[in-house]
Design a protein around this motif. Structure first.
Motif, short mmCIF file in Angstrom:
data_model
loop_
_atom_site.label_atom_id
_atom_site.label_comp_id
_atom_site.label_asym_id
_atom_site.label_seq_id
_atom_site.Cartn_x
_atom_site.Cartn_y
_atom_site.Cartn_z
N LYS A 1 0.83 -1.21 0.00
CA LYS A 1 0.00 0.00 0.00
C LYS A 1 0.86 1.25 0.00
N GLY A 2 1.89 1.27 0.86
CA GLY A 2 2.76 2.43 0.93
C GLY A 2 3.53 2.67 -0.34
N LEU A 3 4.08 1.60 -0.91
CA LEU A 3 4.85 1.73 -2.15
C LEU A 3 3.96 2.19 -3.30
N ALA A 4 2.76 1.60 -3.40
CA ALA A 4 1.86 1.94 -4.50
C ALA A 4 1.35 3.37 -4.37
N LEU A 5 1.10 3.79 -3.14
CA LEU A 5 0.63 5.16 -2.92
C LEU A 5 1.71 6.16 -3.31
N ALA A 6 2.95 5.89 -2.90
CA ALA A 6 4.05 6.80 -3.20
C ALA A 6 4.33 6.87 -4.70
N ALA A 7 4.22 5.72 -5.38
CA ALA A 7 4.52 5.68 -6.81
C ALA A 7 3.31 5.94 -7.68
N ASP A 8 2.11 5.98 -7.06
CA ASP A 8 0.86 6.19 -7.79
C ASP A 8 0.68 5.13 -8.87
N LYS A 9 0.79 3.86 -8.45
CA LYS A 9 0.67 2.73 -9.37
C LYS A 9 -0.44 1.78 -8.91
N PRO A 10 -1.01 1.00 -9.82
CA PRO A 10 -2.10 0.08 -9.46
C PRO A 10 -1.59 -1.16 -8.73
N VAL A 11 -2.53 -1.84 -8.07
CA VAL A 11 -2.20 -2.99 -7.23
C VAL A 11 -3.19 -4.13 -7.49
N VAL A 12 -2.68 -5.36 -7.41
CA VAL A 12 -3.55 -6.54 -7.38
C VAL A 12 -3.15 -7.40 -6.18
N GLY A 13 -4.07 -8.25 -5.73
CA GLY A 13 -3.80 -9.17 -4.63
C GLY A 13 -4.29 -10.57 -4.98
N PHE A 14 -3.70 -11.56 -4.36
CA PHE A 14 -4.03 -12.96 -4.69
C PHE A 14 -3.88 -13.83 -3.45
N SER A 15 -4.42 -15.03 -3.52
CA SER A 15 -4.37 -15.99 -2.42
C SER A 15 -2.95 -16.52 -2.24
N SER A 16 -2.50 -16.56 -0.99
CA SER A 16 -1.19 -17.13 -0.68
C SER A 16 -1.14 -18.63 -1.01
N LEU A 17 -2.26 -19.31 -0.82
CA LEU A 17 -2.31 -20.74 -1.11
C LEU A 17 -2.27 -21.00 -2.62
N ALA A 18 -2.95 -20.15 -3.39
CA ALA A 18 -2.88 -20.27 -4.85
C ALA A 18 -1.45 -20.08 -5.33
N MET A 19 -0.75 -19.13 -4.73
CA MET A 19 0.65 -18.88 -5.08
C MET A 19 1.50 -20.13 -4.82
N LEU A 20 1.30 -20.76 -3.66
CA LEU A 20 2.07 -21.96 -3.34
C LEU A 20 1.74 -23.09 -4.31
N ALA A 21 0.47 -23.23 -4.65
CA ALA A 21 0.07 -24.25 -5.62
C ALA A 21 0.75 -24.02 -6.97
#
Length: 229
Positions: free
Chosen positions: A80-100
């Motif tokens: 959140k802090g990095l995206a706010l400072a850089a004014d860039k978009p963000v996505v989020g995903f499941s940690s379990l999906a990432m491990l899979a």
């Protein structure tokens, strides 16, 4: 697209820099209790070594959980802090999906498992083609209850699978397969694949709505419920 992906959902901190469909660099470190102090250092080192500035990035991605309450919270707050400072978009995903995602193109169901303590696991069931697809919602359950839901051969991966290996073997028998040791840690580079798919589909998240997904309430929330039933 220049994308920075962060995962802090377990004691492993992982940061990946991807440029279009190429992994430009990845930093993976077993941090445990030093997470808050070391995460930004990992980000700075990775970007510096790659010759990329934060303002050069096109977006950020983060694992939203489930996992360590503190770890997930730190990762989300950092992005959140990095995206706010850089004014860039963000996505989020499941940690379990990432491990899979460490096991692409598996012919069996992939079951990522984190140790949730209290004799429970955070777990999921995925069909892993190029991008992992959930076969059911991520959950937190006693491992024996989770295993009752898994029909047929499955590959178990993650710290939870390692901890409950004997139980999984006795429950599933010949249908239980275990990932090799080198893929039991979640990797931000696997998360970057999920993130790229989300960006392609336009599924960015407003910063105000970027929140951890804990699945179960925290100790503080449980204490509050007991005080105010």
């Amino acid at each position: 697209m220049k994308l920075l992906t962060i995962d802090t959902s377990t004691s492993t901190c992982s940061v990946a820099l991807t440029i279009d469909q190429r992994l430009a660099g990845e930093y993976l470190l077993q941090l445990d209790r030093t997470l808050t102090n070391r995460l930004l250092s990992c980000v700075d080192t990775l970007l510096s070594d790659a010759g990329i500035r934060t303002c050069d990035l096109d977006g950020f991605a983060v694992a939203l959980g489930p996992g360590s309450f503190t770890g997930v919270r730190v990762g989300v707050a950092t992005v959140k802090g990095l995206a706010l400072a850089a004014d860039k978009p963000v996505v989020g995903f499941s940690s379990l999906a990432m491990l899979a995602g460490n096991l692409p193109w598996s012919s069996y169901t992939v079951c990522p498992m984190f140790d949730a303590r209290k004799k429970e696991v955070y777990a999921g069931a995925y069909r892993c083609n190029e991008v992992p697809l959930p076969l059911a919602a991520d959950c937190v359950l006693p491992p024996a209850d989770f295993l009752k839901q898994i029909i047929g051969p499955a590959i178990f991966v993650g710290e939870g699978a390692e901890k409950y290996r004997d139980l999984i073997t006795s429950s599933k028998g010949a249908d239980a397969f275990f990932a090799p040791w080198n893929v039991h840690q979640p990797r931000a580079s696997a998360g970057a694949l999920l993130a790229a798919d989300l960006f392609t589909k336009g599924k960015t998240i407003p910063l105000a709505e970027l929140n951890p997904i804990y699945i179960r309430p925290s100790e503080a929330e449980l204490a509050k419920l007991h005080r105010h039933p």
